[in-house]
Scaffold this motif. Structure first.
Motif: not given
Length: 148
Positions: A56-77
């Motif tokens: 996300s350019k606006t929040s300057r964040a990296l998103f990782e979506l686990d497609l099998d587990g249905g979870t996500y992580n968001r970390t700052s760039t």
């Protein structure tokens, strides 16, 4: 190319607790049921195994979506020289260092940065004499050469 069939679904992030850094997600059919305000101006999508990554350019964040587990992580760039907006990203499959490569946008001196599996950022290419965004990041099939 014309697509004559298929459907559109939209991302709904469901944060766990007060933070929106982790949680679950699901795909919804109605755009108004999604929450794109949590991932505005998304770009740079890649798929590695069962993990979908984007920025996300606006929040300057990296998103990782686990497609099998249905979870996500968001970390700052935001880190050191990586102080502008993340743009295109690329992950090299089977890279023993698990590096995510990021292009940068948002001003002059846009660089190319990397993030390893420990979450550490480093600059790969400095764009000090380059007055616009870095884009078009690609690698040769053997991952020995980077093209920008």
């Amino acid at each position: 190319c014309t697509i004559n069939s298929g459907s559109h679904q939209y991302l709904l992030l469901i944060p766990s607790g007060e933070s929106n850094h982790k949680g679950t997600y699901r795909w919804v059919d109605d755009k108004s049921s999604a929450n794109p305000d949590l991932y505005l101006h998304s770009e740079g999508i890649d798929l590695v195994g069962n993990v979908l990554v984007f920025v996300s350019k606006t929040s300057r964040a990296l998103f990782e979506l686990d497609l099998d587990g249905g979870t996500y992580n968001r970390t700052s760039t935001r880190s050191g020289a990586f102080n502008l907006h993340p743009d295109q990203l690329k992950v090299i499959v089977n890279d023993p260092n698990d590096i995510i490569y990021f292009c940068e946008d948002g001003g002059s001196a846009c660089d190319i940065h990397g993030q390893n599996s420990a979450g550490e950022f480093f600059t790969i290419v400095e764009g000090t004499d380059y007055n616009t965004e870095t884009t078009g990041l690609a690698f040769s099939p053997d991952a020995m050469y980077m093209f920008v």
